[in-house]
Design an enzyme around this catalytic site. Structure first.
Site, PDB file in Angstrom:
ATOM      1  N   GLY A  14     -93.155 -25.806  68.210  1.00 50.70           N
ATOM      2  CA  GLY A  14     -92.700 -26.046  69.575  1.00 50.70           C
ATOM      3  C   GLY A  14     -91.285 -26.571  69.550  1.00 50.70           C
ATOM      4  N   SER A  15     -90.538 -26.299  70.598  1.00 48.29           N
ATOM      5  CA  SER A  15     -89.164 -26.794  70.665  1.00 48.29           C
ATOM      6  C   SER A  15     -88.771 -27.046  72.104  1.00 48.29           C
ATOM      7  CB  SER A  15     -88.194 -25.793  70.018  1.00 48.29           C
ATOM      8  OG  SER A  15     -88.226 -24.554  70.700  1.00 48.29           O
ATOM      9  N   GLY A  16     -87.839 -27.967  72.272  1.00 46.22           N
ATOM     10  CA  GLY A  16     -87.330 -28.312  73.592  1.00 46.22           C
ATOM     11  C   GLY A  16     -85.842 -28.584  73.503  1.00 46.22           C
ATOM     12  N   VAL A  21     -90.600 -29.353  66.888  1.00 44.75           N
ATOM     13  CA  VAL A  21     -91.777 -29.756  66.121  1.00 44.75           C
ATOM     14  C   VAL A  21     -92.123 -28.637  65.145  1.00 44.75           C
ATOM     15  CG1 VAL A  21     -94.208 -30.407  66.196  1.00 44.75           C
ATOM     16  CG2 VAL A  21     -92.656 -31.189  67.993  1.00 44.75           C
ATOM     17  N   LYS A  36     -91.515 -33.849  63.733  1.00 40.60           N
ATOM     18  CA  LYS A  36     -90.654 -33.713  64.913  1.00 40.60           C
ATOM     19  C   LYS A  36     -89.246 -34.126  64.531  1.00 40.60           C
ATOM     20  CE  LYS A  36     -90.542 -34.620  69.886  1.00 40.60           C
ATOM     21  NZ  LYS A  36     -91.330 -35.108  71.045  1.00 40.60           N
ATOM     22  N   ASP A 128     -95.067 -37.121  81.808  1.00 44.18           N
ATOM     23  CA  ASP A 128     -94.918 -35.675  81.637  1.00 44.18           C
ATOM     24  C   ASP A 128     -96.236 -35.064  81.158  1.00 44.18           C
ATOM     25  OD1 ASP A 128     -93.630 -33.250  81.778  1.00 44.18           O
ATOM     26  OD2 ASP A 128     -92.671 -33.416  79.801  1.00 44.18           O
TER      27      ASP A 128
END
Length: 310
Positions: A14-16, A21, A36, A128
């Protein structure tokens, strides 16, 4: 093959905007881990680095089996990182397509509420709550929901006044979208939206694109879940009643705690009947909600509004 410290990084999970991660491996202990890593372009911002490390501290401090555990923190070539348990069951987002058996959807939603309640009991608001921030751990034939991402978290004692808005618009209650004081009931709202999504695969409210972050008239109600799925009418009505209460425009009309919402979801899953609460009295005129929402810098409906250091 890429390494960070003693950890092998195998694949991105996952990425933001601020971090990625990885699924990795601890070469010394010979166990799978999740790592992370703060994005390189943010690594030199002291406030962002501190916020990133504060997330690790919070996760470490929350000694609860419904919260993912942090084992290590470090810096590699200037990039901070922290190491967590690897949870192999994906996230609730993988199950949010409306195909779950209703009882299973309610069970996962109740577990999510229990996990968020554990965060609240430690004096922290999540801010969130959404399917992709809740991991699913497989154990034998069962699945357990864990809180995994506290990047937007805020201590309860600091959240009662005006706050910088952060979160994901589709799961954000009106008071959070408008930067007003928030408490546990703001996360309850997000859990109500999550419940609806797990049952139907759809969002209960339309979230506008562009500059209008969230324009929701106080009198609006979620569409009945029976319009999305062919459910037993009594069960559908009970789910509607629980979601309607959890997502009330006025926080005073919602479940007072995430644990109370979990109890309602568990009761409905067990066959008990729930009835819709009386209509809430709006706290702000609809025109004022629109004006305030238009002032806020908008993002796409599915994105996360992340203001580190808030």
């Amino acid at each position: 093959m890429r390494h960070i410290g003693r950890y092998r990084l195998d694949a991105v999970e996952g990425s933001g905007a601020f971090a990625t991660v990885w699924r990795g491996h601890d070469d010394e202990l010979s166990i799978p881990v999740a790592v992370k890593v703060l994005a390189e372009n943010w690594s030199h911002h002291a406030d962002v680095r501190e916020r990133f490390l504060e997330e690790a501290r919070l996760l470490r401090r929350l000694q609860d089996d419904r919260v993912v555990r942090v084992h290590d923190v470090g810096v590699h070539e200037g990039q901070p990182y922290f190491v967590m348990d690897h949870v192999d069951g994906g996230t609730l987002a993988d199950r949010a397509d409306g195909s779950l058996e209703p009882g299973r959807a309610l069970d996962l939603a109740a577990q999510a509420a229990r996990a968020v309640a554990a965060v609240h009991e430690a004096g922290v608001l999540h801010r969130d709550v959404k399917p992709s921030n809740l991991l699913v751990e497989r154990a034998d034939d069962a699945e357990r929901v864990l809180v995994a991402d506290l990047g937007s978290a805020k201590r309860l004692a600091e959240a009662s006044g005006f706050t910088v808005t952060t979160g994901t618009p589709a799961y954000m209650p009106p008071e959070q979208a408008l930067g007003q004081g928030i408490d546990e009931r703001s996360d309850v709202y997000a859990l109500g939206v999550l419940t609806y999504v797990l049952v139907t695969g759809e969002l209960p409210f339309e979230v506008a694109e562009g500059s209008a972050l969230l324009v929701r008239p106080p009198e609006s109600r979620p569409r009945p879940v029976g319009e999305h799925r062919d459910l037993d009418p009594t069960l559908a009505s009970s789910i509607d009643a629980v979601v309607l209460r959890a997502t009330a425009h006025d926080p005073e009309q919602r479940h007072p705690t995430a644990a109370a919402l979990a109890e309602d979801l568990e009761a409905v899953a067990g066959g008990e009947v729930r009835t819709a609460p009386s209509p809430a009295h709006p706290g702000l005129p609809a025109w004022l909600v629109v004006v305030l929402a238009l002032v806020v810098f908008g993002v796409a409906a599915g994105g996360t509004w992340a203001v580190l250091g808030s």
